[in-house]
Design a protein around this motif. Structure first.
Motif, short mmCIF file in Angstrom:
data_model
loop_
_atom_site.label_atom_id
_atom_site.label_comp_id
_atom_site.label_asym_id
_atom_site.label_seq_id
_atom_site.Cartn_x
_atom_site.Cartn_y
_atom_site.Cartn_z
N VAL A 29 0.84 -1.20 0.00
CA VAL A 29 0.00 0.00 0.00
C VAL A 29 0.88 1.25 0.00
O VAL A 29 0.67 2.18 -0.80
N GLU A 30 1.87 1.28 0.88
CA GLU A 30 2.76 2.45 0.97
C GLU A 30 3.63 2.60 -0.27
O GLU A 30 3.85 3.72 -0.73
N ASP A 31 4.11 1.49 -0.82
CA ASP A 31 4.92 1.54 -2.04
C ASP A 31 4.12 2.11 -3.22
O ASP A 31 4.69 2.71 -4.13
N ALA A 32 2.79 1.93 -3.17
CA ALA A 32 1.92 2.48 -4.23
C ALA A 32 1.60 3.95 -3.98
O ALA A 32 0.91 4.58 -4.78
N GLY A 33 2.10 4.51 -2.85
CA GLY A 33 1.92 5.92 -2.59
C GLY A 33 0.80 6.29 -1.65
O GLY A 33 0.56 7.46 -1.36
N PHE A 34 0.06 5.28 -1.16
CA PHE A 34 -1.04 5.54 -0.24
C PHE A 34 -0.55 5.54 1.20
O PHE A 34 0.53 5.04 1.51
N THR A 35 -1.36 6.08 2.09
CA THR A 35 -1.10 5.99 3.52
C THR A 35 -1.70 4.68 4.00
O THR A 35 -2.81 4.30 3.59
#
Length: 129
Positions: A29-35
């Motif tokens: 999730v974080e690697d995709a730019g989301f929190t």
């Protein structure tokens, strides 16, 4: 040309009782730019939802200890936070569409990371405004 949106303003709540799977999903999730927020039980997930109004997507495993499993959590979230996008996952049971809350999606485990991220992106676009 489509405008891009700030993914970091959209949070995904990952609910998984297996620590390594929780960390792995949160990393995706974080690697995709989301929190990303993580919870190991439905009770913890509800507490996080009450505290963080930027959570727009719930991603929950079905099999969890505690007061409710992931399917019950998904239905509770749909009732209390109707706009929330919901993804339910399981490696042990096949969840049928009629078992999911309205507009919920099911991902069998192991799920392909690229497909998971594309689904998050599609869901997040609803909240980009």
């Amino acid at each position: 040309m489509t405008e891009t949106f700030d993914r970091s303003r959209i949070a995904i709540l990952v609910v998984e009782d297996e620590p390594l799977l929780l960390l792995d999903a949160m990393d995706m999730v974080e690697d995709a730019g989301f929190t990303a927020y993580g919870a190991t039980s439905a009770d913890e997930a509800i507490r996080l939802l009450e505290r963080h109004d930027n959570i727009r997507i719930l991603f929950t495993d079905v099999d969890m200890p505690g007061s409710m499993d992931g399917l019950k959590l998904a239905h509770a979230v749909r009732n209390r936070w109707p706009p929330m996008s919901i993804i339910v996952a399981s490696g042990h049971i096949r969840v049928m569409p009629e078992d999911l809350p309205r507009d919920g999606l099911f991902f069998p485990k192991p799920y392909p990371p690229a497909s998971f991220i594309r689904t998050l992106e599609t869901m997040a676009e609803r909240f980009a405004d």
